[in-house]
Design a protein around this motif. Structure first.
Motif, PDB file in Angstrom:
ATOM      1  N   ALA A  21       0.796  -1.222   0.000  1.00  0.00           N
ATOM      2  CA  ALA A  21       0.000   0.000   0.000  1.00  0.00           C
ATOM      3  C   ALA A  21       0.831   1.275   0.000  1.00  0.00           C
ATOM      4  O   ALA A  21       0.289   2.355   0.190  1.00  0.00           O
ATOM      5  CB  ALA A  21      -0.941  -0.001   1.197  1.00  0.00           C
ATOM      6  N   CYS A  22       2.105   1.167  -0.223  1.00  0.00           N
ATOM      7  CA  CYS A  22       2.902   2.398  -0.389  1.00  0.00           C
ATOM      8  C   CYS A  22       2.271   3.203  -1.501  1.00  0.00           C
ATOM      9  O   CYS A  22       1.946   2.671  -2.554  1.00  0.00           O
ATOM     10  CB  CYS A  22       4.351   2.060  -0.752  1.00  0.00           C
ATOM     11  N   ARG A  23       2.080   4.518  -1.265  1.00  0.00           N
ATOM     12  CA  ARG A  23       1.349   5.307  -2.260  1.00  0.00           C
ATOM     13  C   ARG A  23       2.261   6.237  -3.030  1.00  0.00           C
ATOM     14  O   ARG A  23       1.809   7.222  -3.573  1.00  0.00           O
ATOM     15  CB  ARG A  23       0.230   6.051  -1.584  1.00  0.00           C
ATOM     16  N   GLU A  24       3.563   5.951  -2.972  1.00  0.00           N
ATOM     17  CA  GLU A  24       4.527   6.768  -3.723  1.00  0.00           C
ATOM     18  C   GLU A  24       4.334   8.248  -3.403  1.00  0.00           C
ATOM     19  O   GLU A  24       4.332   9.087  -4.295  1.00  0.00           O
ATOM     20  CB  GLU A  24       4.365   6.541  -5.233  1.00  0.00           C
ATOM     21  N   CYS A  25       4.144   8.539  -2.115  1.00  0.00           N
ATOM     22  CA  CYS A  25       3.879   9.924  -1.730  1.00  0.00           C
ATOM     23  C   CYS A  25       5.160  10.732  -1.671  1.00  0.00           C
ATOM     24  O   CYS A  25       5.133  11.944  -1.669  1.00  0.00           O
ATOM     25  CB  CYS A  25       3.172   9.966  -0.381  1.00  0.00           C
ATOM     26  N   MET A  26       6.312  10.046  -1.577  1.00  0.00           N
ATOM     27  CA  MET A  26       7.634  10.655  -1.575  1.00  0.00           C
ATOM     28  C   MET A  26       7.982  11.381  -0.274  1.00  0.00           C
ATOM     29  O   MET A  26       8.967  12.106  -0.216  1.00  0.00           O
ATOM     30  CB  MET A  26       7.848  11.611  -2.763  1.00  0.00           C
ATOM     31  N   CYS A  27       7.195  11.179   0.770  1.00  0.00           N
ATOM     32  CA  CYS A  27       7.553  11.770   2.068  1.00  0.00           C
ATOM     33  C   CYS A  27       8.910  11.236   2.531  1.00  0.00           C
ATOM     34  O   CYS A  27       9.737  11.963   3.074  1.00  0.00           O
ATOM     35  CB  CYS A  27       6.493  11.429   3.121  1.00  0.00           C
ATOM     36  N   CYS A  28       9.128   9.945   2.320  1.00  0.00           N
ATOM     37  CA  CYS A  28      10.386   9.352   2.793  1.00  0.00           C
ATOM     38  C   CYS A  28      11.576   9.917   2.016  1.00  0.00           C
ATOM     39  O   CYS A  28      12.666  10.088   2.577  1.00  0.00           O
ATOM     40  CB  CYS A  28      10.334   7.832   2.696  1.00  0.00           C
ATOM     41  N   TYR A  29      11.367  10.222   0.742  1.00  0.00           N
ATOM     42  CA  TYR A  29      12.463  10.805  -0.046  1.00  0.00           C
ATOM     43  C   TYR A  29      12.803  12.201   0.454  1.00  0.00           C
ATOM     44  O   TYR A  29      13.959  12.585   0.537  1.00  0.00           O
ATOM     45  CB  TYR A  29      12.097  10.835  -1.541  1.00  0.00           C
ATOM     46  N   TYR A  84       8.191   9.289   8.861  1.00  0.00           N
ATOM     47  CA  TYR A  84       7.293  10.084   8.031  1.00  0.00           C
ATOM     48  C   TYR A  84       6.362   9.271   7.159  1.00  0.00           C
ATOM     49  O   TYR A  84       5.485   9.827   6.506  1.00  0.00           O
ATOM     50  CB  TYR A  84       8.112  11.040   7.149  1.00  0.00           C
ATOM     51  N   CYS A  85       6.559   7.967   7.124  1.00  0.00           N
ATOM     52  CA  CYS A  85       5.732   7.187   6.198  1.00  0.00           C
ATOM     53  C   CYS A  85       4.270   7.137   6.646  1.00  0.00           C
ATOM     54  O   CYS A  85       3.951   6.567   7.688  1.00  0.00           O
ATOM     55  CB  CYS A  85       6.253   5.761   6.065  1.00  0.00           C
ATOM     56  N   PRO A  86       3.367   7.724   5.888  1.00  0.00           N
ATOM     57  CA  PRO A  86       1.962   7.708   6.300  1.00  0.00           C
ATOM     58  C   PRO A  86       1.337   6.327   6.195  1.00  0.00           C
ATOM     59  O   PRO A  86       0.301   6.060   6.798  1.00  0.00           O
ATOM     60  CB  PRO A  86       1.287   8.683   5.329  1.00  0.00           C
ATOM     61  N   SER A  87       1.953   5.428   5.429  1.00  0.00           N
ATOM     62  CA  SER A  87       1.415   4.072   5.316  1.00  0.00           C
ATOM     63  C   SER A  87       1.880   3.173   6.453  1.00  0.00           C
ATOM     64  O   SER A  87       1.602   1.971   6.431  1.00  0.00           O
ATOM     65  CB  SER A  87       1.843   3.438   3.994  1.00  0.00           C
ATOM     66  N   LEU A  88       2.579   3.739   7.405  1.00  0.00           N
ATOM     67  CA  LEU A  88       3.087   2.995   8.563  1.00  0.00           C
ATOM     68  C   LEU A  88       4.017   1.854   8.156  1.00  0.00           C
ATOM     69  O   LEU A  88       3.992   0.776   8.756  1.00  0.00           O
ATOM     70  CB  LEU A  88       1.949   2.452   9.438  1.00  0.00           C
TER      71      LEU A  88
HETATM   72  S1  SF4 Z   1       6.691   7.497   2.785  1.00  0.00           S
HETATM   73 FE1  SF4 Z   1       5.851   5.414   2.803  1.00  0.00          FE
HETATM   74  S2  SF4 Z   1       4.074   5.529   1.432  1.00  0.00           S
HETATM   75 FE2  SF4 Z   1       5.310   7.348   1.036  1.00  0.00          FE
HETATM   76  S3  SF4 Z   1       6.648   6.763  -0.678  1.00  0.00           S
HETATM   77 FE3  SF4 Z   1       7.769   6.353   1.202  1.00  0.00          FE
HETATM   78  S4  SF4 Z   1       7.365   4.213   1.676  1.00  0.00           S
HETATM   79 FE4  SF4 Z   1       5.815   4.858   0.200  1.00  0.00          FE
END
Ligand code: SF4
Ligand SMILES: Cc1cc2nc3c(=O)[nH]c(=O)nc-3n(C[C@H](O)[C@H](O)[C@H](O)COP(=O)(O)OP(=O)(O)OC[C@H]3O[C@@H](n4cnc5c(N)ncnc54)[C@H](O)[C@@H]3O)c2cc1C
Ligand code: SF4
Ligand code: FES
Lengths: 246, 658
Positions: free
Chosen positions: A144-152, A210-214
């Motif tokens: 369910a990672c949504r490629e939100c890029m928070c982690c980047y 920061y990952c919103p998908s936990l």
């Molecule tokens: S923060 Fe979590 S949900 Fe967002 S891109 Fe990174 S791994 Fe995926």
């Protein structure tokens, strides 16, 4: 009407502005809209103050499009409840197109080259069994990672140690990890992790935070680092020597 | 270190993107110039940066007042949701060159981008050549289904094996407590949960297919013989103009439900695909049928009665499986079980049954009214976390966990939820085998009635792409489009940017947008009536006559200009809303999911039929009845199974208490 929130937004329009600038807006803490999320605040400012460029789709934390820096931390705007005065800025580490809209292409390319979607599962046409709890606790969040890029935006290896060229980054690493543990893929994903720079990670833990998908991003990366090290795959010398470059 | 680091490091977003440098004032003349300096790709572009397919010729400049870039391929797919991605994949598998164009960032846009773990109903295990699927849809869509089309969807699933393809392309379907994938498998229809679409987007990017994100189609283009020739589009990222020219065009633009103003669906769903056909006089059926779901209105749920620009929602509860037993009326009474008490009559899905039962509660004024609009219910969440990990429960549990963590919110035992439109129905006449429209070479993939699901999307997009890619192999040349048509579409769009706001006179596009939505949700509420619909119609006509000429954009930028995007969406939202209200006024009965307080009974004699709605050149709307295509389950059989004298279907008869 009770209180107001003061929201400071970083504006920048590449077609007219030479430099970014900030502006502060006041919005009411209207109980009818409570709790006020950052996304609602953006709607409000756009409607009652002046146009702001921002992106969103789902309004409930699933599309991954509304990620911005709130008080210097990467967050999904729709999943952030205002608690006082805040600053909104574009996702750090990404080229800005306008205001809060950034170009995510470079990070997205890393997801694509993770070959997450090329599952080397024998095409025998059967959907295999997977242990229920394992699916729920480990695979489901990864899926369910949504490629939100928070982690980047929060990754120290990428943004402090400047490893954009050598490290797939936390999100793409989760995809490699998913294929590594899903019990179906037949490629050597551990090797892939090593060549995708898993040892560049400095274990700052921001991605997990920061990952919103936990997703336990940094823990998963650590697991692959340890496994690779035990298998004698840790590169010697340079790759593990980090020098703060600033 | 050097440049690279300082560029990256800059947290506060001062990073420049060296793209369009055209200023608004010089816009009309510099659009062409802008293009030469930047690759014509959307900004949140998910294309991975390669043009891959060398049979695609891009970057030709055409002559004309406004410059635009022409991109060519065998097949142009418009819309990159589930349908568009599937069509693109199949066309690419079959060796056709294909370009994918989407209004948002592909992988995150449309209704498909909203979903997170949707239930995928697959018919790939079907053994009777699609007959049971056609039967299922015929009954579940309360008789109003083109059964030939439904049967072909079933055949398409058997041939294309969606679940295998989806899992093989990286997705991981939900595993139940027994470790298996399949939730249920009724007559070759298997509901599988947790299908995501981002993987398909990655896979197509990986294949090097040209993907143009943030590229909004303004209109379709035809050649001088009336064949499809491609589309004209504007990049929302930099305002540049583009023509996508192809032998075939597959229109996967999703629904128009953003116009409804009360939707859990996507803001991208404003119906430009529908509009392109409606304005050319083509008739649509099913426009009056909403597609309902239930969304939590707290903690940050939407408030349609408030002057809010947009709507927010919490968790959606698609009523599949047995979760309907958790639906409560305003008195906290569970009301759906009575509907399903007779095993011999359980021919409707849980979803349709729950909707009818809900309509009965509403009719009795048993709806909750937390938001002032009196159209909510409660979902009982007590003990939900202890439900088995089957059906959609893991998704609900997951979503609740995510919002609890991210918002510091604890769900109450009874969560108030609003009925809202997650999608919209409405399809033109098309070939049931191939999905081709009357316009040769054009394949609209919209949703029919309650088939508003991945089942339908997958099957239809597969059929269209299969047919289109077989045909393009035979055709040597690309159809010619008319540069005049391109010019007029572009002028109409750019004009919005140049209009001046005279003090107190201009109405911002965001406001016109909202006025249409407000008219819509008031007139097309869950429980409709003649009066409400008349008010809606009058307001829409007023907006068309008075507001549209005064509509302006407060924002004048070419880059990610929300005002401009909304202005360009207005015509289609308005046409789709008008088509909806005209069809709805003509349907003088209640046939789930369409409910009227003034006609609470289902009326098979007069309304077991399609309503075809169209508009002529003079702006006069027309609604005509049409026979249901009943090649699998004959009309007489539908009338027997959906007996309109059964009080079960009369919403003025209260739910049985259990
Ligand atoms: S923060 Fe979590 S949900 Fe967002 S891109 Fe990174 S791994 Fe995926
Ligand atoms: C909350 C919610 C829950 C749902 N649950 C389920 C479920 O459990 N199971 C199920 O089967 N279905 C479910 N659905 C229905 C779901 O919407 C469909 O199954 C499917 O995602 C629709 O796919 P699509 O490609 O046809 O449309 P969309 O995904 O909406 O894609 C349309 C695409 O067209 C693009 N577009 C629109 N206009 C233009 C234009 N002018 N120019 C260029 N591009 C344009 C949009 O950007 C978008 O990407 C749900 C929907 C919602 C909102
Ligand atoms: S733990 Fe590693 S991957 Fe995660 S943010 Fe820190 S450096 Fe990046
Ligand atoms: S709007 Fe989709 S994640 Fe925030």
């Amino acid at each position: 009407m009770a209180n107001t929130y003061k929201i400071t937004i970083t504006h920048y329009d590449s077609s007219v502005d030479l430099e970014p600038y900030t502006k502060t807006y006041e919005i009411p803490d209207d109980p009818d809209f409570a709790p006020m999320t950052a996304l609602k605040a953006l709607h409000w400012i756009n409607r009652y103050h002046e146009p702001v460029a921002y992106d969103y789709n789902c309004r409930r934390g699933t599309c991954g499009r509304c990620a911005i820096m709130i008080d210097d931390e990467p967050r999904l705007a729709c999943m952030f409840t205002l608690t006082g005065n805040h600053s909104f800025a574009p996702l750090s580490g990404f080229p800005v197109i306008r205001d809060l809209v950034v170009n995510k292409q470079e990070a997205y390319a890393k997801f694509v080259v993770s070959n997450h979607t090329i599952k080397t599962l024998a095409p025998d046409g059967v959907l295999k069994q997977i242990e229920s709890e394992f699916w729920r606790e480990k695979l489901y969040p990864l899926n369910a990672c949504r490629e939100c890029m928070c982690c980047y935006a929060g990754c120290q290896a990428l943004n402090i140690f400047n490893k954009w060229g050598r490290f797939a980054g936390p999100g793409a690493m989760q995809e490699i990890y998913l294929r590594h543990i899903d019990g179906q893929d037949r490629s050597n994903r551990l090797e892939q992790a090593v060549f995708s720079g898993v040892f560049e990670c400095v274990q700052c833990g921001n991605c997990t935070q920061y990952c919103p998908s936990l997703i336990s991003c940094s823990e998963n990366i650590k697991e692959m680092m340890d496994e690779a090290e035990r298998a004698g795959m840790k590169p010697q010398g340079k790759a593990s020597n980090y020098w703060p470059l600033l | 270190m050097g440049e690279e680091l300082s560029r990256r490091k800059f947290i506060k977003g001062s990073v420049l993107f060296g793209a369009a440098a055209a200023t608004t004032a010089a816009m009309a003349t510099t659009v062409g110039a802008t293009l030469t300096s930047c690759a014509p790709r959307g900004a949140n572009d998910n294309s991975g940066g390669t043009n891959g397919n060398d049979r695609v010729a891009t970057m030709q400049f055409a002559s004309g007042d406004l410059s635009y870039v022409v991109h060519e391929a065998d097949i142009i797919v418009v819309g990159g949701g589930m349908s568009g991605l599937n069509a693109t994949r199949v066309a690419n598998d079959n060796g056709a060159s294909v370009i994918l164009v989407d209004k948002g960032p592909v992988g995150h846009s449309g209704n498909s981008g909203v979903l997170w773990g949707q239930s995928f109903v697959s018919a790939e295990n079907n053994k009777d050549d699609g007959v049971s699927i056609a039967n299922f849809f015929a009954i579940d869509c309360m008789g109003i289904m083109n059964q030939e089309q439904a049967r072909n969807v079933g055949r398409a699933h058997v041939e294309s094996r969606p679940r295998i393809v989806i899992e093989q392309s990286g997705n991981l379907f939900q595993r139940d407590d027994d470790n298996k994938v399949v939730g249920n498998d009724v007559e070759g229809m298997a509901a599988t949960h947790n299908a995501l679409y981002k993987q398909s987007a990655q896979m197509l990017t990986k294949r090097g297919i040209p993907i143009y994100s943030n590229m909004m189609m303004l209109d379709i283009l035809l050649d001088d013989k009336g064949n499809s020739a491609g589309i004209v589009a504007i990049s929302l990222a930099d305002g540049s103009a583009h023509v996508f020219r192809g032998k075939k065009t597959i229109l996967c633009t999703g629904g128009y439900h953003w116009a409804t103003g009360k939707t859990g669906g996507s803001p991208e769903s404003t119906g430009e695909g529908h509009y392109a056909l409606l304005k050319r006089g083509y008739a649509f059926k099913d426009m009056e049928f909403p597609q309902y779901d239930f969304c939590g209105i707290h903690p940050f749920g939407y408030r349609p009665d408030k002057e809010q620009d947009q709507i927010e929602l919490a968790v959606t509860f698609p009523v599949n499986g047995e979760i309907h037993k958790r639906m409560l009326n305003k008195d906290g009474v569970s009301y759906t079980l009575g509907f399903f008490d007779d095993p011999s009559k359980q021919d409707l899905s849980a979803f349709q049954g729950a909707l009818i039962a809900t309509a009965k509660e509403f009719y009795q004024n048993k709806a909750t009214s937390g938001d002032g609009s009196n159209n909510g219910i409660y979902f009982n969440l007590k003990g939900l976390q202890d439900e088995p990990n089957s059906q959609s429960y893991p998704s609900y549990k997951g979503l609740m966990r995510f919002s609890t963590k991210n918002l510091n919110y604890n769900y109450p035992d009874n969560l108030e939820c609003l009925v809202n439109e997650y999608s919209s129905a409405g399809v033109p006449a098309q070939n049931p085998q191939t999905c081709e429209h009357e316009i040769p070479g054009l394949y609209p993939i919209f949703v029919a009635l309650s088939a508003g699901s991945s089942t339908w999307n997958w099957g239809q997009s597969y059929l269209a792409a299969k047919d289109a890619s077989a045909k393009v192999a035979e055709e040597a040349s690309l159809p010619a489009f008319s540069p005049d048509d391109v010019q007029s579409a572009l002028l109409h769009a750019y004009d919005y940017l140049q209009r001046d706001v005279k003090d107190g006179e201009g109405i911002r596009s965001t406001e016109v947008h909202r006025r249409i939505q407000r008219a819509f949700y008031k007139g097309q509420d869950f429980m409709k009536s003649e009066d409400g619909m008349k008010t809606m119609l009058a307001e829409l006509e007023r907006i068309q006559k008075e507001d549209l000429p005064k509509m302006v954009c407060k924002d004048k930028s070419l880059n990610f200009n929300r005002d401009w995007k909304m202005a360009m969406e207005i015509d289609s939202m308005l046409y789709c809303s008008l088509a909806t209200v005209h069809a709805a006024m003509a349907r003088k009965e209640s046939r789930s999911p369409f409910f009227r307080s003034d006609y609470p009974k289902m009326d098979n004699t007069n309304f077991l039929c399609y309503l075809w709605v169209s508009v002529n050149k003079n702006g006069v709307w027309n609604v005509e009845k049409g026979d249901v295509v009943d090649t699998v389950l004959p009309r007489s059989e539908i009338m027997r199974l959906l007996d309109d004298s059964d009080p079960k279907y009369d919403i003025s008869v209260p739910n049985k208490s259990v």
